[in-house]
Design a protein around this motif. Sequence first.
Motif, PDB file in Angstrom:
ATOM      1  N   LYS A  37       0.861  -1.184   0.000  1.00  0.00           N
ATOM      2  CA  LYS A  37       0.000   0.000   0.000  1.00  0.00           C
ATOM      3  C   LYS A  37       0.896   1.233   0.000  1.00  0.00           C
ATOM      4  CE  LYS A  37      -3.596   2.706   0.800  1.00  0.00           C
ATOM      5  NZ  LYS A  37      -4.707   2.879  -0.137  1.00  0.00           N
ATOM      6  N   ASP A  41      -2.988   6.241   3.075  1.00  0.00           N
ATOM      7  CA  ASP A  41      -3.501   5.780   4.367  1.00  0.00           C
ATOM      8  C   ASP A  41      -2.656   6.422   5.466  1.00  0.00           C
ATOM      9  OD1 ASP A  41      -4.754   3.990   6.413  1.00  0.00           O
ATOM     10  OD2 ASP A  41      -5.515   3.031   4.601  1.00  0.00           O
ATOM     11  N   ASP A  42      -2.821   5.986   6.721  1.00  0.00           N
ATOM     12  CA  ASP A  42      -2.004   6.562   7.782  1.00  0.00           C
ATOM     13  C   ASP A  42      -0.526   6.261   7.574  1.00  0.00           C
ATOM     14  OD1 ASP A  42      -3.977   7.653   9.922  1.00  0.00           O
ATOM     15  OD2 ASP A  42      -4.825   5.749   9.298  1.00  0.00           O
TER      16      ASP A  42
ATOM     17  N   MET B  91      -2.682   1.750  11.726  1.00  0.00           N
ATOM     18  CA  MET B  91      -2.686   0.631  10.766  1.00  0.00           C
ATOM     19  C   MET B  91      -2.901  -0.698  11.487  1.00  0.00           C
ATOM     20  SD  MET B  91      -2.164   2.419   8.073  1.00  0.00           S
ATOM     21  CE  MET B  91      -2.044   1.156   6.797  1.00  0.00           C
ATOM     22  N   TYR B 160      -6.882  -0.861   7.005  1.00  0.00           N
ATOM     23  CA  TYR B 160      -6.798   0.333   6.165  1.00  0.00           C
ATOM     24  C   TYR B 160      -7.956   1.279   6.483  1.00  0.00           C
ATOM     25  CZ  TYR B 160      -3.382  -2.288   3.443  1.00  0.00           C
ATOM     26  OH  TYR B 160      -2.276  -2.983   3.050  1.00  0.00           O
ATOM     27  N   ARG B 161      -7.901   2.456   5.867  1.00  0.00           N
ATOM     28  CA  ARG B 161      -9.019   3.396   5.997  1.00  0.00           C
ATOM     29  C   ARG B 161     -10.212   2.949   5.149  1.00  0.00           C
ATOM     30  NH1 ARG B 161      -5.792   9.182   5.107  1.00  0.00           N
ATOM     31  NH2 ARG B 161      -4.583   9.099   7.044  1.00  0.00           N
ATOM     32  N   SER B 162      -9.985   2.023   4.264  1.00  0.00           N
ATOM     33  CA  SER B 162     -10.945   1.745   3.187  1.00  0.00           C
ATOM     34  C   SER B 162     -11.894   0.582   3.444  1.00  0.00           C
ATOM     35  CB  SER B 162     -10.166   1.476   1.897  1.00  0.00           C
ATOM     36  OG  SER B 162      -9.238   0.426   2.123  1.00  0.00           O
ATOM     37  N   ALA B 235     -12.082  -0.573   9.492  1.00  0.00           N
ATOM     38  CA  ALA B 235     -11.302   0.556   8.971  1.00  0.00           C
ATOM     39  C   ALA B 235     -10.792   1.351  10.175  1.00  0.00           C
ATOM     40  CB  ALA B 235     -12.157   1.458   8.085  1.00  0.00           C
ATOM     41  N   ILE B 237      -8.270   5.062  11.436  1.00  0.00           N
ATOM     42  CA  ILE B 237      -7.475   6.266  11.148  1.00  0.00           C
ATOM     43  C   ILE B 237      -7.180   6.918  12.495  1.00  0.00           C
ATOM     44  CG2 ILE B 237      -9.538   7.766  10.915  1.00  0.00           C
ATOM     45  CD1 ILE B 237      -8.166   9.152   8.551  1.00  0.00           C
ATOM     46  N   HIS B 249     -12.356  11.258   5.515  1.00  0.00           N
ATOM     47  CA  HIS B 249     -11.348  10.351   4.926  1.00  0.00           C
ATOM     48  C   HIS B 249     -11.841   8.904   4.944  1.00  0.00           C
ATOM     49  CE1 HIS B 249      -8.156  13.133   4.211  1.00  0.00           C
ATOM     50  NE2 HIS B 249      -7.955  13.429   5.470  1.00  0.00           N
ATOM     51  N   GLN B 253     -12.731   6.878   1.492  1.00  0.00           N
ATOM     52  CA  GLN B 253     -11.897   5.739   1.092  1.00  0.00           C
ATOM     53  C   GLN B 253     -12.659   4.421   1.195  1.00  0.00           C
ATOM     54  OE1 GLN B 253      -7.745   5.695   1.842  1.00  0.00           O
ATOM     55  NE2 GLN B 253      -7.645   7.897   2.161  1.00  0.00           N
TER      56      GLN B 253
END
Lengths: 348, 348
Positions: A37, A41-42, B91, B160-162, B235, B237, B249, B253
């Motif tokens: 990745k 992202d963070d 993460m 991930y954020r997604s 997800a 963050i 965000h 995402q």
Amino acid sequence: MIEDKNPQRTQLSDLGEFGLIDHLTKNFKITKSSTVKGIGDDAAVLNFENKQVVVTTDLLIEGVHFDLSYMPLKHLGYKAVIVNLSDVYAMNAVATQVTISIAVSNRFPLEALEDLYAGIETAASIYNIDVVGGDTTSSNKGLLISVTAIGEVAADDVVYRSGAQPNDLLVVSGDLGAAYMGLQILEREKEVFKVNPNNQPDLEIYTYLIERQLKPEARKDIIKLLKDLDVKPTAMIDISDGLSSEIIHLCKQSQVGCDLYEAKIPLDPQVIAACEEFNIDSTTIALNGGEDYELLFTISQKDFPKIKANPSLTVIGFMKDASAGIDLVTRAETKIPIKAQGWKSITD
Amino acid sequence: MIEDKNPQRTQLSDLGEFGLIDHLTKNFKITKSSTVKGIGDDAAVLNFENKQVVVTTDLLIEGVHFDLSYMPLKHLGYKAVIVNLSDVYAMNAVATQVTISIAVSNRFPLEALEDLYAGIETAASIYNIDVVGGDTTSSNKGLLISVTAIGEVAADDVVYRSGAQPNDLLVVSGDLGAAYMGLQILEREKEVFKVNPNNQPDLEIYTYLIERQLKPEARKDIIKLLKDLDVKPTAMIDISDGLSSEIIHLCKQSQVGCDLYEAKIPLDPQVIAACEEFNIDSTTIALNGGEDYELLFTISQKDFPKIKANPSLTVIGFMKDASAGIDLVTRAETKIPIKAQGWKSITD
């Protein structure tokens, strides 16, 4: 000499921080299998499986490390990546990713940052690395760039500064002193420009010197060459501060001494000519001028036949017991102790 | 309020660049099994075996990100590490190493940098990470710090954020807005100090706010807690810029929408009191105040029983289809679209 003023200026504030990052990084492609990745992202996520990971970081600051009056931003972006990759190669590793953080004052329009990132992208493409992260923020003065480079290497292949043995040969890639003389030429032309902005300098005869200063390369090719030749250096370092201080680092960390032969130091004819013109001793420049980003390494004598015919590599010295000291053997066959004097001492 | 002037001042130039790095890093110990080689070569060498590697970087600049008139250097060193570790934890990874680059103008004596590095060392010790590299250089204005943090995580554990899905719950750790209100208190006291340097402010009632601003913590404990509770967020963050922009965000995402419940946003009583005193709406502060470094994440509804009793975690919202939008549901049960407005917008 002076940076082109782009007729179109887009204020950074028009984009906002997140828009700016997205805009600047939209052309970056992920090509390495080790990048799981990248940006967005963070943190980036990487996968090196059974390889070891090499990490190095450098900070470049306007007015300290570069002068935008003769350093085009595209070249600066390129160079900021190169100086970090050089440290990765100096571990005998393959560079795989970089992160780029920049801080800019609002005197820079978007188009200037696009130039900077174009240079970063060019370096990433040529050296086959992914840009996987970073940070973009405002500064209250000038431009600064922080790059972290990451590489991979099999555990058995890592080369530290500390492995040199007495009787090893000291070898350098390429030639030395050109980047420093390129800086002298550029500084002189800047002064001329201040006095007479209409003067059109003829820099043709200094092409190599200026290119070595403005567009240095990291010696990825030497790492591949050594692998192809089946030579694993016993110790290695990249030459960023100058030959003398790098030799001292190698010797101290390896607990050995060294005889460096003045007559063997590789110099480009343009360096010799420029040193005559500036009335400076070329050996002093080779020893103390920085930013050549060549690799300095030691090899076992048994490996000498493998490298001796190679035009990119020059044997310049001989490692000894620590008690024998670290000396320059001059053309007149006298020995002078080598002192640590990086290029920062010269320019300060 | 104002930084103590150390009676002993050692000029940085007395040490030289290499001496300075050696001096500042001599107390750093290598404790992680993944650190093969730390400071002292061209690059650090790390070994993560079958783990994935997480990398993140941040730049902190005097006058933009911190003000030394109320930020002691030891706290600054601590905070510079924390803000990067927070990204690693976001993460769902374990932080393992950092590199630290600093640029300083010559107005800083050695003792100031010792304080900065003492803070870095404290953070490294508390969060159990190794400092494995960096760069020390001069700046022509002020202090800047660039930190790169590295972590490790099993491939199956990365968050991930997604990954948020409609019907997931939105959860936040700790409470929000305190770091921003701490900054307001410190800015106000700085103005008072300018007018009357002999005034002794009573900051007792703001202790929590000031500590959240000057000595934030990264939520390593939450990553461990989630593991212990057997909850893997869908997800995640970290909240560095403010709840509203982080929610946006996550939603963008993950391609989902969200209802955020105003009444559920966790606020410390000191935040509520300070907002009354400053006559600011506490929801605005929670949404847009930054630097809380809490974790914001989504979980599947089936995991709700595992987290509901935990005082460190608060369910604040509910994920929806993207077409339903990203809304704040106010105490009056009206819906207001959430706009991205990080703390940078507030303070600029």
